[in-house]
Scaffold this motif. Structure first.
Motif, mmCIF file in Angstrom:
data_model
loop_
_atom_site.group_PDB
_atom_site.id
_atom_site.type_symbol
_atom_site.label_atom_id
_atom_site.label_comp_id
_atom_site.label_asym_id
_atom_site.label_seq_id
_atom_site.Cartn_x
_atom_site.Cartn_y
_atom_site.Cartn_z
ATOM 1 N N PHE A 55 0.838 -1.183 0.000
ATOM 2 C CA PHE A 55 0.000 0.000 0.000
ATOM 3 C C PHE A 55 0.883 1.246 0.000
ATOM 4 C CE2 PHE A 55 -2.811 -3.156 1.790
ATOM 5 C CZ PHE A 55 -4.073 -2.826 1.306
ATOM 6 N N PRO A 56 0.514 2.266 -0.745
ATOM 7 C CA PRO A 56 1.228 3.542 -0.615
ATOM 8 C C PRO A 56 1.030 4.090 0.801
ATOM 9 C CG PRO A 56 -0.157 3.506 -2.573
ATOM 10 C CD PRO A 56 -0.535 2.314 -1.772
ATOM 11 N N TYR A 57 2.078 4.645 1.357
ATOM 12 C CA TYR A 57 1.975 5.189 2.710
ATOM 13 C C TYR A 57 1.449 6.613 2.642
ATOM 14 C CZ TYR A 57 3.088 6.474 7.486
ATOM 15 O OH TYR A 57 2.991 6.901 8.789
ATOM 16 N N VAL A 58 0.131 6.754 2.916
ATOM 17 C CA VAL A 58 -0.534 8.058 2.861
ATOM 18 C C VAL A 58 -1.313 8.221 4.171
ATOM 19 C CG1 VAL A 58 -0.661 8.380 0.370
ATOM 20 C CG2 VAL A 58 -2.330 6.913 1.491
ATOM 21 N N LYS A 61 -5.366 8.922 4.942
ATOM 22 C CA LYS A 61 -6.122 8.740 3.710
ATOM 23 C C LYS A 61 -6.362 7.251 3.449
ATOM 24 C CE LYS A 61 -4.239 12.888 1.500
ATOM 25 N NZ LYS A 61 -3.540 13.431 0.307
ATOM 26 N N GLN A 62 -7.237 7.001 2.498
ATOM 27 C CA GLN A 62 -7.517 5.621 2.106
ATOM 28 C C GLN A 62 -6.578 5.216 0.971
ATOM 29 O OE1 GLN A 62 -11.166 4.312 -0.144
ATOM 30 N NE2 GLN A 62 -11.677 3.409 1.833
ATOM 31 N N ALA A 63 -5.849 4.145 1.176
ATOM 32 C CA ALA A 63 -4.916 3.642 0.171
ATOM 33 C C ALA A 63 -5.508 2.407 -0.507
ATOM 34 C CB ALA A 63 -3.578 3.304 0.812
ATOM 35 N N ARG A 64 -5.008 2.124 -1.695
ATOM 36 C CA ARG A 64 -5.499 0.974 -2.456
ATOM 37 C C ARG A 64 -4.348 0.041 -2.808
ATOM 38 N NH1 ARG A 64 -8.463 2.459 -7.686
ATOM 39 N NH2 ARG A 64 -6.595 3.717 -7.952
ATOM 40 N N SER A 65 -4.665 -1.237 -2.796
ATOM 41 C CA SER A 65 -3.743 -2.250 -3.273
ATOM 42 C C SER A 65 -4.536 -3.195 -4.168
ATOM 43 C CB SER A 65 -3.093 -3.003 -2.112
ATOM 44 O OG SER A 65 -2.103 -3.898 -2.592
ATOM 45 N N VAL A 112 -5.222 4.352 6.057
ATOM 46 C CA VAL A 112 -3.899 4.415 6.680
ATOM 47 C C VAL A 112 -3.960 5.401 7.842
ATOM 48 C CG1 VAL A 112 -1.450 4.863 6.315
ATOM 49 C CG2 VAL A 112 -2.845 3.920 4.456
ATOM 50 N N PHE A 165 3.786 -1.134 3.764
ATOM 51 C CA PHE A 165 3.639 0.223 3.247
ATOM 52 C C PHE A 165 4.837 0.577 2.370
ATOM 53 C CE2 PHE A 165 1.098 0.634 7.206
ATOM 54 C CZ PHE A 165 -0.112 0.934 6.589
ATOM 55 N N ASP A 167 6.991 3.448 1.172
ATOM 56 C CA ASP A 167 7.358 4.814 1.540
ATOM 57 C C ASP A 167 8.631 5.187 0.794
ATOM 58 O OD1 ASP A 167 7.858 7.236 2.628
ATOM 59 O OD2 ASP A 167 7.751 6.596 4.726
#
Length: 237
Positions: A55-58, A61-65, A112, A165, A167
């Motif tokens: 997952f992008p580390y944001v 916010k809501q991240a997507r995989s 996240v 994550f 990063d």
């Protein structure tokens, strides 16, 4: 933290996906079960990625995989998504039925949270886990989650996926770019598949309804024929 969802049995060990069963009764039954438990697991599904969800580390916010799920068995297989954090994570679609050789890319959403007590994001990767369970079914049918409750003794755990994550400040540039590029491709494919599923099926002129006993085209022709007969009857009078 336990995974929320249907209780599942140990993975199948032989056949094309059925749970292994030792001989009933006394005698060598116990030994056979021990031997079967030592055999390598025969999986019904293949996942990509196989053990981690990136997952992008944001923070905040809501991240997507995304994960590709493919049926590698010789039978139809139902799959279901479970997680240790059902309030902040979900998968679209949450489950389904795959024919032999069929695959689908599912999108996983996760909120996240901001790190607590200056906790590093990499320290959070093992706190949330996802699990994909499977169940062999007799053939094509409508997916309902209750399938896993009715046949819980035959449910197999396919894989437990850890959250990782991505990063840019903590990963090597090569690894970060590689994983992000793959993730973007899978998410784009998942979105395209979702849009395709939303489109109504093409009208080829013959639409079979229900169990195939009623054909719309035949009904329409018959209605036109009866209407024409009534008009001809009025004209003759």
């Amino acid at each position: 933290m336990p995974l929320r969802g249907t209780a599942s049995a140990p993975p199948a060990t032989e056949g094309d996906g059925d749970g292994a069963r030792g001989p009933s009764g006394s005698g060598g039954g116990g030994g056979a079960k021990v031997i079967l438990s030592l055999l390598p697991t025969r999986r019904r599904l293949r996942l990509d990625p196989s053990s981690k969800l990136y997952f992008p580390y944001v923070p905040g916010k809501q991240a997507r995989s995304a994960v590709r799920i493919k049926n590698i068995s010789k039978s139809h297989v139902a799959f279901k998504f479970q997680t240790t954090a059902p309030k902040s994570c979900f998968m679209r679609p949450p489950g389904g039925i795959l024919a032999p050789g069929e695959s689908i890319i599912a999108t996983v959403f996760k909120f996240v949270e901001h790190p607590e007590n200056n906790e590093k994001p990499l320290d959070q990767k093992c706190k949330v886990k996802f699990k994909i369970v499977s169940l062999k079914v007799t053939g094509p049918m409508e997916y309902v989650p209750e399938l896993f409750d009715e046949q819980k003794d035959h449910v197999a755990v396919e894989q437990i996926l850890r959250v990782v994550f991505l990063d840019a400040d903590r990963e090597s540039p090569t690894f970060f770019l590689k994983q992000m590029d793959k993730l973007k491709r899978q998410l784009a494919e998942a979105e395209a598949a979702l849009e395709a599923r939303k489109k109504p099926p093409e009208d080829n002129g013959t639409r079979i309804v229900g169990e195939g006993l009623v054909i719309d085209e035949w009904k329409e022709r018959r209605e036109r024929y009866l209407a024409r007969q009534q008009i001809e009857g009025v004209d003759s009078v």
